[in-house]
Scaffold this motif. Sequence first.
Motif, PDB file in Angstrom:
ATOM      1  N   THR A 196       0.853  -1.190   0.000  1.00 40.86           N
ATOM      2  CA  THR A 196       0.000   0.000   0.000  1.00 40.86           C
ATOM      3  C   THR A 196       0.890   1.241   0.000  1.00 40.86           C
ATOM      4  OG1 THR A 196      -0.117   0.259   2.409  1.00 40.86           O
ATOM      5  CG2 THR A 196      -1.783  -1.191   1.384  1.00 40.86           C
ATOM      6  N   TYR A 197       0.300   2.364  -0.385  1.00 33.92           N
ATOM      7  CA  TYR A 197       1.055   3.619  -0.362  1.00 33.92           C
ATOM      8  C   TYR A 197       1.446   3.995   1.065  1.00 33.92           C
ATOM      9  CZ  TYR A 197      -0.076   4.515  -5.262  1.00 33.92           C
ATOM     10  OH  TYR A 197      -0.170   4.443  -6.625  1.00 33.92           O
ATOM     11  N   GLU A 198       0.586   3.706   2.010  1.00 31.40           N
ATOM     12  CA  GLU A 198       0.874   4.016   3.412  1.00 31.40           C
ATOM     13  C   GLU A 198       2.107   3.229   3.884  1.00 31.40           C
ATOM     14  OE1 GLU A 198       0.207   6.414   6.387  1.00 31.40           O
ATOM     15  OE2 GLU A 198      -0.995   6.598   4.590  1.00 31.40           O
ATOM     16  N   MET A 199       2.152   1.953   3.547  1.00 31.36           N
ATOM     17  CA  MET A 199       3.310   1.128   3.919  1.00 31.36           C
ATOM     18  C   MET A 199       4.568   1.616   3.203  1.00 31.36           C
ATOM     19  SD  MET A 199       1.573  -2.660   3.936  1.00 31.36           S
ATOM     20  CE  MET A 199       3.037  -3.528   4.491  1.00 31.36           C
TER      21      MET A 199
ATOM     22  N   ASP B 115      -4.576   3.810  -6.791  1.00 36.23           N
ATOM     23  CA  ASP B 115      -5.480   4.886  -6.411  1.00 36.23           C
ATOM     24  C   ASP B 115      -4.770   6.231  -6.567  1.00 36.23           C
ATOM     25  OD1 ASP B 115      -7.715   6.220  -5.160  1.00 36.23           O
ATOM     26  OD2 ASP B 115      -6.503   6.295  -3.332  1.00 36.23           O
ATOM     27  N   MET B 116      -5.285   7.072  -7.454  1.00 37.01           N
ATOM     28  CA  MET B 116      -4.628   8.347  -7.754  1.00 37.01           C
ATOM     29  C   MET B 116      -4.655   9.323  -6.579  1.00 37.01           C
ATOM     30  SD  MET B 116      -3.110   8.422 -10.587  1.00 37.01           S
ATOM     31  CE  MET B 116      -2.965   7.166 -11.827  1.00 37.01           C
ATOM     32  N   ASP B 117      -5.740   9.353  -5.820  1.00 34.57           N
ATOM     33  CA  ASP B 117      -5.792  10.244  -4.654  1.00 34.57           C
ATOM     34  C   ASP B 117      -4.704   9.873  -3.647  1.00 34.57           C
ATOM     35  OD1 ASP B 117      -7.923  11.727  -5.653  1.00 34.57           O
ATOM     36  OD2 ASP B 117      -9.415  10.466  -4.667  1.00 34.57           O
ATOM     37  N   SER B 118      -4.536   8.573  -3.431  1.00 31.92           N
ATOM     38  CA  SER B 118      -3.492   8.107  -2.506  1.00 31.92           C
ATOM     39  C   SER B 118      -2.105   8.381  -3.064  1.00 31.92           C
ATOM     40  CB  SER B 118      -3.662   6.620  -2.219  1.00 31.92           C
ATOM     41  OG  SER B 118      -4.862   6.387  -1.534  1.00 31.92           O
ATOM     42  N   LEU B 119      -1.946   8.266  -4.379  1.00 30.94           N
ATOM     43  CA  LEU B 119      -0.653   8.569  -5.002  1.00 30.94           C
ATOM     44  C   LEU B 119      -0.301  10.042  -4.786  1.00 30.94           C
ATOM     45  CD1 LEU B 119       1.792   7.844  -6.776  1.00 30.94           C
ATOM     46  CD2 LEU B 119       0.359   8.353  -8.777  1.00 30.94           C
ATOM     47  N   VAL B 120      -1.257  10.924  -4.972  1.00 33.57           N
ATOM     48  CA  VAL B 120      -1.026  12.352  -4.757  1.00 33.57           C
ATOM     49  C   VAL B 120      -0.571  12.596  -3.320  1.00 33.57           C
ATOM     50  CG1 VAL B 120      -2.167  14.610  -4.568  1.00 33.57           C
ATOM     51  CG2 VAL B 120      -2.595  13.147  -6.558  1.00 33.57           C
TER      52      VAL B 120
ATOM     53  N   MET C 151       6.153  12.449   0.624  1.00 35.34           N
ATOM     54  CA  MET C 151       7.548  12.142   0.307  1.00 35.34           C
ATOM     55  C   MET C 151       8.325  13.422   0.008  1.00 35.34           C
ATOM     56  SD  MET C 151       7.019   8.700  -2.005  1.00 35.34           S
ATOM     57  CE  MET C 151       8.697   8.665  -2.593  1.00 35.34           C
ATOM     58  N   ASP C 152       7.708  14.318  -0.744  1.00 35.51           N
ATOM     59  CA  ASP C 152       8.357  15.582  -1.088  1.00 35.51           C
ATOM     60  C   ASP C 152       8.660  16.398   0.168  1.00 35.51           C
ATOM     61  OD1 ASP C 152       9.412  17.365  -2.998  1.00 35.51           O
ATOM     62  OD2 ASP C 152       7.545  18.498  -3.072  1.00 35.51           O
ATOM     63  N   ALA C 153       7.748  16.367   1.119  1.00 38.87           N
ATOM     64  CA  ALA C 153       7.911  17.148   2.349  1.00 38.87           C
ATOM     65  C   ALA C 153       9.091  16.684   3.199  1.00 38.87           C
ATOM     66  CB  ALA C 153       6.629  17.092   3.182  1.00 38.87           C
ATOM     67  N   ILE C 154       9.447  15.406   3.134  1.00 42.11           N
ATOM     68  CA  ILE C 154      10.539  14.896   3.980  1.00 42.11           C
ATOM     69  C   ILE C 154      11.841  14.651   3.231  1.00 42.11           C
ATOM     70  CG2 ILE C 154       8.939  13.873   5.637  1.00 42.11           C
ATOM     71  CD1 ILE C 154       9.793  11.102   4.495  1.00 42.11           C
ATOM     72  N   SER C 155      11.856  14.910   1.937  1.00 42.35           N
ATOM     73  CA  SER C 155      13.062  14.588   1.158  1.00 42.35           C
ATOM     74  C   SER C 155      13.828  15.833   0.720  1.00 42.35           C
ATOM     75  CB  SER C 155      12.696  13.737  -0.053  1.00 42.35           C
ATOM     76  OG  SER C 155      11.791  14.413  -0.892  1.00 42.35           O
ATOM     77  N   GLU C 156      13.705  16.896   1.480  1.00 39.53           N
ATOM     78  CA  GLU C 156      14.407  18.135   1.158  1.00 39.53           C
ATOM     79  C   GLU C 156      15.908  17.884   1.030  1.00 39.53           C
ATOM     80  OE1 GLU C 156      15.284  22.431   3.180  1.00 39.53           O
ATOM     81  OE2 GLU C 156      13.354  21.477   3.594  1.00 39.53           O
ATOM     82  N   GLY C 157      16.487  18.409  -0.028  1.00 37.08           N
ATOM     83  CA  GLY C 157      17.922  18.249  -0.250  1.00 37.08           C
ATOM     84  C   GLY C 157      18.310  16.938  -0.899  1.00 37.08           C
TER      85      GLY C 157
ATOM     86  N   GLU D  89      -1.920  17.320  -9.733  1.00 39.27           N
ATOM     87  CA  GLU D  89      -1.084  17.260  -8.527  1.00 39.27           C
ATOM     88  C   GLU D  89       0.082  16.297  -8.701  1.00 39.27           C
ATOM     89  OE1 GLU D  89      -5.322  18.159  -7.295  1.00 39.27           O
ATOM     90  OE2 GLU D  89      -4.373  16.644  -8.545  1.00 39.27           O
ATOM     91  N   VAL D  90      -0.047  15.330  -9.610  1.00 36.78           N
ATOM     92  CA  VAL D  90       1.046  14.410  -9.922  1.00 36.78           C
ATOM     93  C   VAL D  90       1.926  15.014 -11.021  1.00 36.78           C
ATOM     94  CG1 VAL D  90       1.629  12.134 -10.876  1.00 36.78           C
ATOM     95  CG2 VAL D  90      -0.225  12.346  -9.188  1.00 36.78           C
ATOM     96  N   LYS D  91       1.304  15.624 -12.004  1.00 42.04           N
ATOM     97  CA  LYS D  91       2.034  16.199 -13.147  1.00 42.04           C
ATOM     98  C   LYS D  91       3.031  17.268 -12.725  1.00 42.04           C
ATOM     99  CE  LYS D  91      -1.633  15.484 -16.498  1.00 42.04           C
ATOM    100  NZ  LYS D  91      -2.634  16.170 -17.341  1.00 42.04           N
ATOM    101  N   LYS D  92       2.790  17.912 -11.579  1.00 40.46           N
ATOM    102  CA  LYS D  92       3.719  18.973 -11.159  1.00 40.46           C
ATOM    103  C   LYS D  92       5.123  18.429 -10.873  1.00 40.46           C
ATOM    104  CE  LYS D  92       2.739  19.132  -6.190  1.00 40.46           C
ATOM    105  NZ  LYS D  92       2.156  19.940  -5.123  1.00 40.46           N
TER     106      LYS D  92
END
Length: 133
Positions: free
Chosen positions: A61-64, A94-99, A105-111, A128-131
Amino acid sequence: MIKLITGPKGSGKTKQMLDMINENLGKVKGNIVCIEKAMQETHNINPSVRLIDVDEYKIDTYEMFYGLFAGVLAGNYDIEQIYIDGLMRVTDHDMDSLVKLLERMDAISEGKEVVITLSGEEASFPDEVKKYL
């Protein structure tokens, strides 16, 4: 920073990712991690790249997956790049879960540079994914 490589199955996304890994091996000072399903690229990646098989940890799952990703970052301060092959094969579609996953992931992978391959035409993904393209 997250970057996506998208395209239909068989369009060369994994090869593009492998080329990026091999090109960056001599350029990064820290470590490179590659997360994939079923360790399919073991023989195509330099042994200095840390390989993680999501099947070994029963990720489905995306959560895992987020938990695995956060744990990898938390346990390894020296990671500069993370490559994730076929994220949608690893988890549900699920696209909502992917977003939500990509935002978290983006929030914690700075740098860090995070490159993810996703199967599908660019037009099929929400804005929201295309960005991250």
